[in-house]
Design a protein around this motif. Structure first.
Motif, PDB file in Angstrom:
ATOM      1  N   THR A  32      35.351  42.640 -29.279  1.00 53.22           N
ATOM      2  CA  THR A  32      36.333  42.458 -28.224  1.00 53.22           C
ATOM      3  C   THR A  32      36.663  43.801 -27.593  1.00 53.22           C
ATOM      4  O   THR A  32      36.693  44.818 -28.279  1.00 53.22           O
ATOM      5  N   ASN A  33      36.908  43.777 -26.303  1.00 54.04           N
ATOM      6  CA  ASN A  33      37.459  44.961 -25.650  1.00 54.04           C
ATOM      7  C   ASN A  33      38.953  45.001 -25.976  1.00 54.04           C
ATOM      8  O   ASN A  33      39.689  44.101 -25.565  1.00 54.04           O
ATOM      9  N   PRO A  34      39.389  46.003 -26.731  1.00 54.44           N
ATOM     10  CA  PRO A  34      40.794  46.008 -27.176  1.00 54.44           C
ATOM     11  C   PRO A  34      41.789  46.086 -26.012  1.00 54.44           C
ATOM     12  O   PRO A  34      42.940  45.685 -26.148  1.00 54.44           O
ATOM     13  N   LEU A  35      41.329  46.550 -24.864  1.00 54.04           N
ATOM     14  CA  LEU A  35      42.247  46.701 -23.724  1.00 54.04           C
ATOM     15  C   LEU A  35      42.584  45.375 -23.054  1.00 54.04           C
ATOM     16  O   LEU A  35      43.643  45.223 -22.461  1.00 54.04           O
ATOM     17  N   CYS A  36      41.668  44.411 -23.132  1.00 52.23           N
ATOM     18  CA  CYS A  36      41.902  43.151 -22.402  1.00 52.23           C
ATOM     19  C   CYS A  36      41.666  41.907 -23.241  1.00 52.23           C
ATOM     20  O   CYS A  36      42.009  40.809 -22.833  1.00 52.23           O
ATOM     21  N   GLY A  37      41.052  42.060 -24.398  1.00 54.59           N
ATOM     22  CA  GLY A  37      40.781  40.909 -25.263  1.00 54.59           C
ATOM     23  C   GLY A  37      39.503  40.174 -24.917  1.00 54.59           C
ATOM     24  O   GLY A  37      39.180  39.167 -25.545  1.00 54.59           O
ATOM     25  N   ASP A  38      38.762  40.646 -23.911  1.00 54.86           N
ATOM     26  CA  ASP A  38      37.510  39.986 -23.546  1.00 54.86           C
ATOM     27  C   ASP A  38      36.459  40.197 -24.635  1.00 54.86           C
ATOM     28  O   ASP A  38      36.474  41.196 -25.338  1.00 54.86           O
ATOM     29  N   GLU A  39      35.543  39.234 -24.714  1.00 57.87           N
ATOM     30  CA  GLU A  39      34.588  39.228 -25.830  1.00 57.87           C
ATOM     31  C   GLU A  39      33.139  39.222 -25.361  1.00 57.87           C
ATOM     32  O   GLU A  39      32.823  38.654 -24.320  1.00 57.87           O
ATOM     33  N   GLY A  60      34.638  37.690 -19.766  1.00 59.41           N
ATOM     34  CA  GLY A  60      35.192  38.953 -19.305  1.00 59.41           C
ATOM     35  C   GLY A  60      34.927  39.198 -17.837  1.00 59.41           C
ATOM     36  O   GLY A  60      34.470  38.314 -17.113  1.00 59.41           O
ATOM     37  N   CYS A  61      35.195  40.407 -17.431  1.00 53.12           N
ATOM     38  CA  CYS A  61      35.106  40.777 -16.024  1.00 53.12           C
ATOM     39  C   CYS A  61      33.650  40.914 -15.577  1.00 53.12           C
ATOM     40  O   CYS A  61      32.721  40.911 -16.397  1.00 53.12           O
ATOM     41  N   ALA A  62      33.465  41.069 -14.275  1.00 54.98           N
ATOM     42  CA  ALA A  62      32.125  41.179 -13.705  1.00 54.98           C
ATOM     43  C   ALA A  62      31.361  42.357 -14.299  1.00 54.98           C
ATOM     44  O   ALA A  62      30.166  42.244 -14.587  1.00 54.98           O
ATOM     45  N   ILE A  63      32.043  43.471 -14.498  1.00 55.40           N
ATOM     46  CA  ILE A  63      31.342  44.662 -15.025  1.00 55.40           C
ATOM     47  C   ILE A  63      30.829  44.389 -16.439  1.00 55.40           C
ATOM     48  O   ILE A  63      29.672  44.671 -16.753  1.00 55.40           O
ATOM     49  N   SER A  64      31.678  43.834 -17.297  1.00 53.89           N
ATOM     50  CA  SER A  64      31.248  43.618 -18.682  1.00 53.89           C
ATOM     51  C   SER A  64      30.115  42.591 -18.742  1.00 53.89           C
ATOM     52  O   SER A  64      29.159  42.755 -19.496  1.00 53.89           O
ATOM     53  N   GLN A  65      30.213  41.543 -17.932  1.00 53.32           N
ATOM     54  CA  GLN A  65      29.172  40.515 -17.968  1.00 53.32           C
ATOM     55  C   GLN A  65      27.865  41.019 -17.371  1.00 53.32           C
ATOM     56  O   GLN A  65      26.793  40.766 -17.906  1.00 53.32           O
ATOM     57  N   VAL A 102      38.989  52.852 -17.851  1.00 52.16           N
ATOM     58  CA  VAL A 102      39.226  51.447 -18.228  1.00 52.16           C
ATOM     59  C   VAL A 102      37.948  50.643 -18.020  1.00 52.16           C
ATOM     60  O   VAL A 102      37.510  49.892 -18.898  1.00 52.16           O
ATOM     61  N   ARG A 103      37.329  50.822 -16.864  1.00 48.62           N
ATOM     62  CA  ARG A 103      36.094  50.104 -16.556  1.00 48.62           C
ATOM     63  C   ARG A 103      34.929  50.541 -17.452  1.00 48.62           C
ATOM     64  O   ARG A 103      34.001  49.776 -17.704  1.00 48.62           O
ATOM     65  N   LEU A 104      35.008  51.775 -17.917  1.00 46.31           N
ATOM     66  CA  LEU A 104      33.986  52.275 -18.830  1.00 46.31           C
ATOM     67  C   LEU A 104      33.978  51.439 -20.110  1.00 46.31           C
ATOM     68  O   LEU A 104      32.926  51.086 -20.638  1.00 46.31           O
ATOM     69  N   LYS A 105      35.152  51.109 -20.603  1.00 51.55           N
ATOM     70  CA  LYS A 105      35.248  50.246 -21.805  1.00 51.55           C
ATOM     71  C   LYS A 105      34.604  48.887 -21.539  1.00 51.55           C
ATOM     72  O   LYS A 105      33.953  48.317 -22.414  1.00 51.55           O
ATOM     73  N   CYS A 106      34.819  48.361 -20.323  1.00 54.95           N
ATOM     74  CA  CYS A 106      34.211  47.074 -19.953  1.00 54.95           C
ATOM     75  C   CYS A 106      32.690  47.199 -19.999  1.00 54.95           C
ATOM     76  O   CYS A 106      31.997  46.335 -20.536  1.00 54.95           O
ATOM     77  N   ALA A 107      32.198  48.281 -19.411  1.00 58.07           N
ATOM     78  CA  ALA A 107      30.752  48.463 -19.290  1.00 58.07           C
ATOM     79  C   ALA A 107      30.093  48.684 -20.652  1.00 58.07           C
ATOM     80  O   ALA A 107      28.966  48.254 -20.867  1.00 58.07           O
TER      81      ALA A 107
END
Ligand code: FES
Length: 126
Positions: A32-39, A60-65, A102-107
């Motif tokens: 999980t991304n601890p900042l948003c809970g996305d998996e 999760g967001c577009a960047i993570s997906q 923040v977006r780096l964590k998503c990526a």
């Protein structure tokens, strides 16, 4: 140049490669991304030390997906040793846009999941 990359990110987001789950994965890992809970979960089939199949599930967001979709494309046919060599540089090059912290964590969530699975570790040092 940025617009081109953005288009590719959206393309991967809308039409992700390798989405789904493997029936009997040799390696599976979810985090999980601890900042948003996305998996993100990545399943791998391995034969003779090489990835023969890969699937992912993500919320999760577009960047993570998009990053996860791109990463799964990148690792098909690679050996586990080659996967261990992958770093954030490869993901960021594939995405091709500047990202804030923040977006780096998503990526990088997908890389964290992949490496944790391949190394068989429970906790990834942050
Ligand atoms: Fe959750 Fe990007 S906002 S992974």
């Amino acid at each position: 140049m940025d617009a081109l990359y953005r288009e590719e990110i959206l393309e991967h987001y809308k039409f992700p490669r390798n989405r789904g789950a493997l029936q009997h994965p040799d390696i599976t890992y979810k985090d999980t991304n601890p900042l948003c809970g996305d998996e993100v979960q990545i399943d791998l089939s391995i034969k003779e030390n090489r990835v023969t199949d890969v699937k992912f599930q993500a919320k999760g967001c577009a960047i993570s997906q998009a990053a996860t979709s791109m990463l799964t494309d990148m690792i098909e046919g690679k050996t586990l040793d080659e996967i261990k060599q992958l770093g954030k540089k490869e993901i960021l090059e594939a995405l091709g846009i500047e990202l804030g912290p923040v977006r780096l964590k998503c990526a990088l969530l997908c890389l964290k999941v992949l490496k944790s699975g391949v190394y068989g570790i429970k906790e990834w040092p942050t």
